[in-house]
Design a protein around this motif. Structure first.
Motif, PDB file in Angstrom:
ATOM      1  N   VAL A 105     -14.387  -2.856   3.981  1.00 27.83           N
ATOM      2  CA  VAL A 105     -14.614  -3.576   2.728  1.00 27.83           C
ATOM      3  C   VAL A 105     -13.278  -4.047   2.171  1.00 27.83           C
ATOM      4  N   ALA A 106     -13.348  -5.107   1.395  1.00 25.96           N
ATOM      5  CA  ALA A 106     -12.172  -5.529   0.645  1.00 25.96           C
ATOM      6  C   ALA A 106     -12.270  -4.860  -0.714  1.00 25.96           C
ATOM      7  N   GLY A 107     -11.282  -4.056  -1.076  1.00 17.26           N
ATOM      8  CA  GLY A 107     -11.328  -3.354  -2.347  1.00 17.26           C
ATOM      9  C   GLY A 107     -10.227  -3.841  -3.259  1.00 17.26           C
ATOM     10  N   GLY A 108     -10.582  -4.160  -4.474  1.00 15.74           N
ATOM     11  CA  GLY A 108      -9.577  -4.632  -5.403  1.00 15.74           C
ATOM     12  C   GLY A 108      -9.793  -4.065  -6.793  1.00 15.74           C
ATOM     13  N   VAL A 109      -8.694  -3.846  -7.491  1.00 13.74           N
ATOM     14  CA  VAL A 109      -8.727  -3.387  -8.870  1.00 13.74           C
ATOM     15  C   VAL A 109      -7.729  -4.230  -9.650  1.00 13.74           C
ATOM     16  N   ASN A 110      -8.231  -4.993 -10.608  1.00 13.64           N
ATOM     17  CA  ASN A 110      -7.394  -5.825 -11.475  1.00 13.64           C
ATOM     18  C   ASN A 110      -6.397  -6.680 -10.710  1.00 13.64           C
ATOM     19  N   GLY A 111      -6.863  -7.319  -9.644  1.00 14.65           N
ATOM     20  CA  GLY A 111      -6.031  -8.261  -8.904  1.00 14.65           C
ATOM     21  C   GLY A 111      -5.146  -7.660  -7.834  1.00 14.65           C
ATOM     22  N   SER A 147      -8.502   4.774 -13.186  1.00 15.68           N
ATOM     23  CA  SER A 147      -7.469   4.751 -14.213  1.00 15.68           C
ATOM     24  C   SER A 147      -6.080   4.601 -13.594  1.00 15.68           C
ATOM     25  N   VAL A 148      -5.824   5.339 -12.518  1.00 12.57           N
ATOM     26  CA  VAL A 148      -4.522   5.255 -11.837  1.00 12.57           C
ATOM     27  C   VAL A 148      -4.271   3.830 -11.363  1.00 12.57           C
ATOM     28  N   LEU A 149      -5.247   3.241 -10.663  1.00 11.51           N
ATOM     29  CA  LEU A 149      -5.055   1.900 -10.109  1.00 11.51           C
ATOM     30  C   LEU A 149      -4.978   0.831 -11.195  1.00 11.51           C
ATOM     31  N   ILE A 150      -5.746   1.006 -12.261  1.00 11.01           N
ATOM     32  CA  ILE A 150      -5.683   0.062 -13.385  1.00 11.01           C
ATOM     33  C   ILE A 150      -4.308   0.141 -14.046  1.00 11.01           C
ATOM     34  N   ASP A 151      -3.786   1.352 -14.240  1.00  9.61           N
ATOM     35  CA  ASP A 151      -2.483   1.525 -14.879  1.00  9.61           C
ATOM     36  C   ASP A 151      -1.343   0.945 -14.044  1.00  9.61           C
ATOM     37  N   LEU A 152      -1.455   1.004 -12.712  1.00 12.84           N
ATOM     38  CA  LEU A 152      -0.385   0.519 -11.832  1.00 12.84           C
ATOM     39  C   LEU A 152      -0.475  -0.976 -11.521  1.00 12.84           C
ATOM     40  N   ALA A 153      -1.647  -1.568 -11.666  1.00 12.18           N
ATOM     41  CA  ALA A 153      -1.845  -2.969 -11.274  1.00 12.18           C
ATOM     42  C   ALA A 153      -0.869  -3.955 -11.927  1.00 12.18           C
ATOM     43  N   PRO A 154      -0.640  -3.911 -13.242  1.00 12.54           N
ATOM     44  CA  PRO A 154       0.266  -4.904 -13.839  1.00 12.54           C
ATOM     45  C   PRO A 154       1.681  -4.863 -13.232  1.00 12.54           C
ATOM     46  N   ALA A 155       2.207  -3.676 -13.008  1.00 11.83           N
ATOM     47  CA  ALA A 155       3.556  -3.557 -12.439  1.00 11.83           C
ATOM     48  C   ALA A 155       3.589  -4.082 -11.006  1.00 11.83           C
TER      49      ALA A 155
END
Length: 166
Positions: A105-111, A147-155
Motif C-alpha cells: 500500500v501507499a501510506g501517507g500522513v500529511n503529505g 501523532s508522531v507522524l503528524i508532528d514530524l511531517a512539517p519538518a
C-alpha cells in the motif's frame, strides 16, 4: 483518521509494504546508530535537525547517544529518528516489483509517504518514501503512531524535498 490509504502510484513512487520486522524497544539510556549518508543526504539531514519539533506525541526532545545532527529522540528517548539511513529492503521500486507482496500500500500522513514495519515486541519502524533522503522513525507501542507522524511531517516536508534518495 485512516493512517494509510490506497492511491495510485506514479512512475517514480515507491511501493510501500506493511511487513513484520524485529527489534527491541528503547529505554532511558537509548543509543542510536548514526547513519553514514552521502554528502547530499547529510546536508538535508542537517537541515532537518534544525527544524525538528521540540515535542513529538507530547514528549520533549531528548536525543540519543552519540550526539549527532543525524539522530534525534523524544521521550526519554523512546521515539528515535535517524536521517540518512539506507533504503529498507522491504521498500521496492514498482518497476522491479515482480512477485511483490500483494498487501503493498501507499501510506501517507500529511503529505509524507512512509513504509511501516511492525517490530517484534511491539511498536513500529517508519521510513520515509519518495524523499531525497531516507528518514527512519522508531515508535514504541505506547506512542500514538498518527501523532508522531503528524508532528514530524512539517519538518520533513520543509527539509527533505520530494524525490528518490540515492
Amino acid at each position: 483518521m485512516n493512517l494509510f490509504r490506497h492511491r495510485p502510484l506514479g512512475v517514480s513512487a515507491l511501493v510501500l509494504l506493511i511487513t513484520a520486522g524485529g527489534c527491541s524497544s528503547a529505554d532511558d539510556s537509548a543509543s542510536a546508530a548514526v547513519p553514514s549518508p552521502g554528502a547530499k543526504a547529510a546536508q538535508l539531514c542537517r537541515s532537518l535537525d534544525k527544524v525538528l519539533p521540540s515535542k513529538v506525541d507530547g514528549e520533549s526532545r531528548h536525543d540519543p547517544e552519540p550526539a549527532s545532527a543525524l539522530t534525534a529522540g523524544w521521550g526519554g528517548p523512546e521515539i528515535i529518528l535517524r536521517c540518512g539511513v539506507t533504503r529498507p529492503p522491504k521498500m521496492i521500486d514498482p518497476e522491479v516489483a515482480d512477485g511483490a507482496d500483494p498487501d503493498a500500500v501507499a501510506g501517507g500522513v500529511n503529505g509524507v509517504d512512509w513504509l511501516m514495519e511492525k517490530r517484534d515486541g511491539g511498536g513500529n519502524r517508519f521510513t520515509t518514501a519518495s524523499r531525497s533522503a531516507y528518514v527512519e522513525v522508531t515508535v514504541p507501542e505506547s506512542a500514538d503512531n498518527s501523532s508522531v507522524l503528524i508532528d514530524l511531517a512539517p519538518a520533513i516536508k520543509k527539509a527533505i524535498p520530494e524525490g528518490i534518495a540515492d
